[in-house]
Design an enzyme around this catalytic site. Structure first.
Site, PDB file in Angstrom:
ATOM      1  N   THR A  97      24.660  10.180  35.650  1.00 21.19           N
ATOM      2  CA  THR A  97      25.518   9.176  35.025  1.00 21.19           C
ATOM      3  C   THR A  97      26.670   9.905  34.368  1.00 21.19           C
ATOM      4  OG1 THR A  97      24.461   9.326  32.870  1.00 21.19           O
ATOM      5  CG2 THR A  97      23.513   7.785  34.438  1.00 21.19           C
ATOM      6  N   LYS A 155      36.135   1.269  32.113  1.00 22.01           N
ATOM      7  CA  LYS A 155      35.869   1.124  33.545  1.00 22.01           C
ATOM      8  C   LYS A 155      37.166   0.855  34.270  1.00 22.01           C
ATOM      9  CE  LYS A 155      31.134  -0.423  33.088  1.00 22.01           C
ATOM     10  NZ  LYS A 155      30.155  -1.481  33.364  1.00 22.01           N
ATOM     11  N   TRP A 161      34.339   5.395  35.794  1.00 27.20           N
ATOM     12  CA  TRP A 161      34.217   5.359  34.341  1.00 27.20           C
ATOM     13  C   TRP A 161      35.016   6.493  33.721  1.00 27.20           C
ATOM     14  CZ3 TRP A 161      28.627   4.112  32.321  1.00 27.20           C
ATOM     15  CH2 TRP A 161      28.243   2.852  32.808  1.00 27.20           C
TER      16      TRP A 161
END
Lengths: 542, 542
Positions: A180, A434, A439
């Site tokens: 992530t 975003k 991101w």
């Protein structure tokens, strides 16, 4: 354990044996490339042999630095099926993130698209990349590169046998990994076991998930380096559906052309992609009659987008998930019994994150630790658990403590749930920006800006943007004695940030302020900033 | 284990929270009874409290001796969700089988329909039933009975709280049990873990399985004591579909009436049921327009049945499974790409057992242990494995040795697989006749003989033979009015069978009988025939 292990192997086996002639199609720089599931499976076994020669079958990782194409899909099955791991890497990340990820994952092999060689070379670091034993460049020739040892993908698998006796893997064998791009600190690795990917595949096959059938032609536009392209390569294979991969940096006209020529029935991607297609369609004729639905995720689908595709006879289905969730958690289907709602009321539901798919559980916890009412008003943090939800980050006990609570994953999303069970995200516990499906870490960007000598303090928030969903706006407190103009400083900052970050990280707007408002605990109070400047209309300028 | 446990709890939770007003409907002797998922879940928790008071939450079993109704469905969730087991018992079994089953399962509670009290009382045996602490009769009054201690279901759950904090169960917790009514020896118990039932539910939800949606109205006619009614109460709940339970001994008119009044979209049962409905429809008007498809299993669907329902606009979908498989393994959907086949060719596919659902693996093994070609001609024994396939029988090491091989369940079915992957059962392994290293399908030979005008019914069994190992013997029930002699008919049959089959398929012996003995489930009882004639020495003559 009662019942046989849950692994990916039976999905590929079923596709090959029941649908040997169904196609896996890729757009490449050289045109459309086609293969059948039969050929795809043969090549996957050749790859398996090549990877086994490097010891990947012993649980090692194959890092991929690739767009969406069938070779990438071969790795999706070839690495996990032998007991190795598919590790997709986002090539759009800053170099130091890529270094951290490769080093942390200890990739044994790195497979890279020719068009992505440059950013990989730019990220190369002797120490970070020390685990890599082989670089493989997609295609049949090796371009000039500083990386080595290097070979091309076709040579890598070409001499190998098409036979491979897939092992009977324990379902707890790690099958894949994805990081992530967190808002704070280093990226966090999520390891997917065979069992997690099996469960996610079954859940997304159901009508309550994506409902993929063998007659479907599925085109994932969502990059295959984004949480396994939302699992679609696995789901489409399990269904026996035809795959269509749009290749490197597809433009709207490429997507439209593939829909037309391949008869795509289901596609999936972030809103930006589908806004681009709409713009293209304003100027060009196209036949989208095969396209039944678009699954939209990554950020919320604007109502106007849903409306415009409705007019084209295409159902926009909003879905939500997380890297930690393999990723799908909710899908905004219109429930039985809500078919009689007005179109506007249906848009309201369809614009939400949606309904939990079968097998997933969630709860929404308020500040006091109690569960909220499902009335569409109260909100709290969304907690989820399920067989395809991870229970920890890879080698990150610090993050585990913050992000998990008992069997629950704390999603960091602040949501409401309405009386029909539709979840809607109303805020983020973290303030990630975003932008076009990617991101941007607001905290990291702030730190970058604050490194400038003329800056005393800075904070960054996401500004709504029609095309990119959000763009960063920077609120800057100039250093004492600095002689700056807002306009000039924008371009100054562009160059400064650009030294270490992609240019799309550069804030679109810079606003000078006297001080950054703080919360009681001394953190930047972005909510106050957003409210103040939204009221004054400054953010709306964009 | 990575990823949260796979249990039934989230399915009921999802139905209750997302579809609180969707109905669970039962036909009873007193008329139609309705409740919502909300009420159903409340009652299930009341039941959970009552069962916990008896210690069932400690892994004990609740035996059910019930038809299809919502109270039975409450037990389907109430017993497993607390960590106990649902143990469905077939009330049509001989008393000594029921005794064996109750004793072997050590049921703590027995729940019985008033209309099934008599057979349960008839099977009662002090030793076999010694584990039973409580008898519960469905309804709100206790009929006169010799069983005790006894209460009625409404009193049993009535005083209990509607609150129950479902435990976080390990997915390996046994959730249910069902005994196969074997044709030889004692019934064999199959224990289903939470994980197996979760996996089966997900597989049957998929379009490649039964494809159940929330808008569906699902009526299982297959008894809930037959392998969990093929899992339908779980699948329908996971989907948020409406349940319709047809109650005790439904006649065709009851089924038609429920389809009409409740808008049933999917039903499921054995061919006999649907033949009965067709007969009823010949004499009566009915509106079956809501009914989209019938899932047929238990035995093969005759082509004429499929045709007649096609004419009514109802899709007959043939499915196959086993008690050991939770039970669904294959579904005879028409594959993508076969839509252009002629109607007759499609009937041929639809009449087969079908295509393996995603997540299941199979192989077909011939006498030499090798795998057969998928050409629709070669046959061998079907082996299966998957997350919802058991790996052993309950306390039956003897049977385990015979019926399992490594990770595979040996199904005992002799099958062909055509080049599209459709499986067709041609015989049971124990009935196939092994003649000189070649296999003769007894079922196929029976069908060939029964095609003769002078034959009413026929069955074929293998006779031990010194040179050929086995040779076929035919037991023939002559058609009414046929004037035949056994001896003459042997040569007559030789010529008749020889038209379509090799001459070594021709039975060596023909024995005229008055009727073919049948098992409790209506199948030819070849074991009885073998025993009777072996005793009389007729078979030994050969």
């Amino acid at each position: 354990m009662a019942g046989y292990d849950q692994t990916l192997r039976p999905f590929l086996w079923r596709a090959e044996r029941l649908y040997p002639d169904r196609e896996v199609v890729s757009r490449t720089h050289e045109g459309i490339e086609r293969q059948t599931y039969g050929e795809f499976a043969d090549r996957t076994r050749q790859l398996a042999n090549a990877l086994s020669d490097l010891g990947v079958d012993d649980g090692e990782r194959v890092g991929t630095f690739c767009w969406n194409h069938s070779r990438h899909a071969e790795i999706y099955f070839g690495a996990p099926n032998i007991g190795g791991q598919l590790h997709t890497i986002n090539p759009l990340l800053p170099p130091e993130h890529i270094q951290y990820i490769v080093e942390n994952a200890e990739d044994t092999v790195l497979v890279v698209d020719p068009s992505l060689l440059e950013p990989l070379e730019a990220a190369y670091d002797e120490t970070a990349f020390s685990s890599v034993e082989q670089y493989v460049v997609i295609g049949s020739e090796v371009p000039e590169t500083s990386l080595g040892p290097v070979t091309d993908y076709e040579s890598f698998i070409g001499g190998q046998s098409i036979e491979y006796d897939w092992p009977e893997l324990d379902e707890e064998t790690p099958a894949g990994m994805c990081y992530t791009s967190g808002t704070t600190g280093k990226p966090k690795g999520v390891e997917y076991t065979q069992r997690m990917l099996w469960s996610h595949t079954m859940a997304t096959l159901t009508p309550q998930g994506l409902g993929v059938r063998d007659a479907d032609v599925v085109m994932p536009v969502v990059p295959m380096f984004h949480v396994n392209a939302w699992g679609i390569p696995f789901t489409a294979t399990a269904a026996g559906a035809k795959h269509v991969y749009p290749g490197p940096s597809p433009a709207p006209e490429d997507l439209v052309s593939l829909i037309e020529s391949e008869g795509v029935t289901i596609s999936a991607g972030v809103p930006t992609v589908w806004l681009g297609v709409l713009e293209y369609l304003e100027e060009n004729d196209a036949d989208l009659s095969s396209l039944e639905r678009i699954v939209i995720g990554g950020s919320a689908a604007p109502k106007s987008l849903i409306e415009q595709y409705d007019d084209l006879g295409v159902d926009v289905v909003h879905a939500w998930g997380m890297t930690e969730m393999s990723p799908v958690g909710t899908v905004a289907h219109i429930k039985e019994g809500l078919g009689d709602l007005s179109t506007d009321q249906q848009y309201e539901k369809r614009g939400k994150q949606g309904l939990a798919v079968p097998g997933l559980e969630f709860k929404v916890v308020d500040d006091d630790g109690g569960e909220i009412e499902w009335n569409g008003e109260e909100f709290g943090e969304l907690y989820v658990r399920g067989p395809w939800v991870t229970d920890s980050y890879f080698e990150r006990p610090d993050a585990n403590e913050a992000d998990f609570e008992g069997s629950w994953l704390k999603t960091g999303d602040i949501v409401t749930v309405d009386d029909e069970g539709y979840i809607q995200i109303v805020d983020r516990a973290k303030d990630v920006i975003k932008s076009g499906g990617e991101w941007i870490s607001s905290v990291e960007l702030e730190n970058a800006i604050m490194a400038h000598d003329d800056v005393s303090e800075a904070t960054v928030v996401g500004v709504p943007h029609e095309r990119w969903q959000e763009r960063p706006a920077a609120f800057v407190v100039p250093a004492e004695g600095a002689d700056l103009e807002e306009d000039e400083f924008e371009s100054e900052l562009e160059a400064f940030v650009g030294e270490n970050y992609p240019d799309w990280w550069t804030p679109d707007t810079v606003v000078f302020i006297d001080e950054v408002p703080k919360t009681a605990t001394g953190k930047f109070d972005k909510k106050a900033l957003r409210e103040e400047y939204a009221t004054e209309g400054l953010l709306a300028e964009e």
